[in-house]
Design a protein around this motif. Structure first.
Motif, PDB file in Angstrom:
ATOM      1  N   GLY A   8       0.798  -1.216   0.000  1.00 35.80           N
ATOM      2  CA  GLY A   8       0.000   0.000   0.000  1.00 35.80           C
ATOM      3  C   GLY A   8       0.827   1.261   0.000  1.00 35.80           C
ATOM      4  O   GLY A   8       2.025   1.260  -0.282  1.00 35.80           O
ATOM      5  N   ALA A   9       0.154   2.341   0.349  1.00 31.95           N
ATOM      6  CA  ALA A   9       0.750   3.675   0.309  1.00 31.95           C
ATOM      7  C   ALA A   9       1.915   3.798   1.282  1.00 31.95           C
ATOM      8  O   ALA A   9       1.910   3.213   2.369  1.00 31.95           O
ATOM      9  N   HIS A  10       2.908   4.546   0.846  1.00 34.83           N
ATOM     10  CA  HIS A  10       4.050   4.898   1.687  1.00 34.83           C
ATOM     11  C   HIS A  10       3.959   6.405   1.958  1.00 34.83           C
ATOM     12  O   HIS A  10       4.818   7.178   1.567  1.00 34.83           O
ATOM     13  N   LEU A  37       8.176  -4.118   1.931  1.00 38.33           N
ATOM     14  CA  LEU A  37       7.257  -2.986   1.822  1.00 38.33           C
ATOM     15  C   LEU A  37       6.998  -2.761   0.341  1.00 38.33           C
ATOM     16  O   LEU A  37       7.915  -2.409  -0.411  1.00 38.33           O
ATOM     17  N   ILE A  38       5.768  -3.020  -0.068  1.00 37.72           N
ATOM     18  CA  ILE A  38       5.400  -2.985  -1.477  1.00 37.72           C
ATOM     19  C   ILE A  38       4.446  -1.820  -1.698  1.00 37.72           C
ATOM     20  O   ILE A  38       3.388  -1.759  -1.075  1.00 37.72           O
ATOM     21  N   GLY A  39       4.838  -0.907  -2.566  1.00 43.99           N
ATOM     22  CA  GLY A  39       3.999   0.242  -2.840  1.00 43.99           C
ATOM     23  C   GLY A  39       4.837   1.459  -3.142  1.00 43.99           C
ATOM     24  O   GLY A  39       6.042   1.366  -3.385  1.00 43.99           O
ATOM     25  N   LYS A  44       8.577   7.082   0.646  1.00 45.62           N
ATOM     26  CA  LYS A  44       9.362   5.898   0.298  1.00 45.62           C
ATOM     27  C   LYS A  44      10.862   6.185   0.234  1.00 45.62           C
ATOM     28  O   LYS A  44      11.658   5.420   0.788  1.00 45.62           O
ATOM     29  N   ALA A  45      11.261   7.254  -0.421  1.00 50.03           N
ATOM     30  CA  ALA A  45      12.693   7.564  -0.536  1.00 50.03           C
ATOM     31  C   ALA A  45      13.317   7.749   0.843  1.00 50.03           C
ATOM     32  O   ALA A  45      14.423   7.245   1.105  1.00 50.03           O
ATOM     33  N   SER A  60      13.120  -5.050   2.341  1.00 51.93           N
ATOM     34  CA  SER A  60      13.165  -4.756   0.909  1.00 51.93           C
ATOM     35  C   SER A  60      12.007  -3.840   0.556  1.00 51.93           C
ATOM     36  O   SER A  60      10.892  -4.018   1.047  1.00 51.93           O
ATOM     37  N   PHE A  61      12.305  -2.876  -0.295  1.00 48.18           N
ATOM     38  CA  PHE A  61      11.296  -1.939  -0.783  1.00 48.18           C
ATOM     39  C   PHE A  61      11.019  -2.292  -2.238  1.00 48.18           C
ATOM     40  O   PHE A  61      11.918  -2.218  -3.076  1.00 48.18           O
ATOM     41  N   LEU A  62       9.804  -2.701  -2.512  1.00 48.22           N
ATOM     42  CA  LEU A  62       9.429  -3.140  -3.849  1.00 48.22           C
ATOM     43  C   LEU A  62       8.424  -2.180  -4.458  1.00 48.22           C
ATOM     44  O   LEU A  62       7.678  -1.506  -3.729  1.00 48.22           O
TER      45      LEU A  62
END
Length: 181
Positions: A8-10, A37-39, A44-45, A60-62
């Motif tokens: 979801g949203a970051h 963490l997918i989104g 995010k950065a 991991s950031f996907l």
């Protein structure tokens, strides 16, 4: 690895910095955990930078996935996590789309949200912990990982049953029809 997934949203309201802090605590004590963490979103950065600066190798950031792919992504998880910052607006309750996807996936859930309603508790689908508390979140993740596969599957089944019983399209359509007629 024991895969903990957030989709979801970051954004600012999601408070995902608690997941980065939780990853730090888990890396020190439980190297078998890996958080995904997918989104996407405005935070995010900064979250990726925070994880790099903390030297984390268990997160991991996907990129985001299409809504149609969410069920197959969630199927790969051992545990799902949903968190929100402590914000006054949530005192009236929450109804996030991701929660219904999570419940439908039949996976156990840890919810770090302070809201009037607690879907995870109502469903018997996992644990609810205080938001913005990485110690509580890491403890809940650890406790659920120590349950047997059967116990985690039961929690997941509880969530699936709950969402089918109260939030399926058929049930919601019947509710809407009764309101309109």
């Amino acid at each position: 690895k024991f895969k903990v997934i957030y989709t979801g949203a970051h954004g600012p309201a999601n408070g995902l910095d608690v997941l980065v802090q939780t990853a730090f605590l888990l890396q020190e004590t439980n190297p078998e955990f890996h958080l995904f963490l997918i989104g996407d979103g405005s935070e995010k950065a900064g979250l990726k930078k925070m994880a790099r600066e903390m030297g984390l190798n268990n997160i991991s950031f996907l990129p985001p996935v299409a809504k149609a792919q969410v069920p197959s992504v969630l199927a790969k998880a051992n545990l799902l996590v949903h968190c929100l910052k402590k914000l006054d607006v949530f005192r009236h309750g929450i109804s996030p789309n991701k929660m219904y996807d999570y419940l439908a996936s039949a996976k156990p859930i840890v919810m770090a949200v302070e809201a009037k309603n607690s879907i995870v508790e109502e469903a018997g689908a996992g644990r609810v912990v205080e938001p913005e508390n990485p110690e509580a979140l890491s403890q809940a993740i650890t406790e659920l990982s120590q349950l047997t596969e059967r116990e985690r599957a039961r929690m997941g089944s509880n969530g699936r049953r709950y969402v089918e019983q109260y939030h399926s399209i058929r049930v919601l359509a019947q509710k809407l029809e009764s309101i309109l007629t």
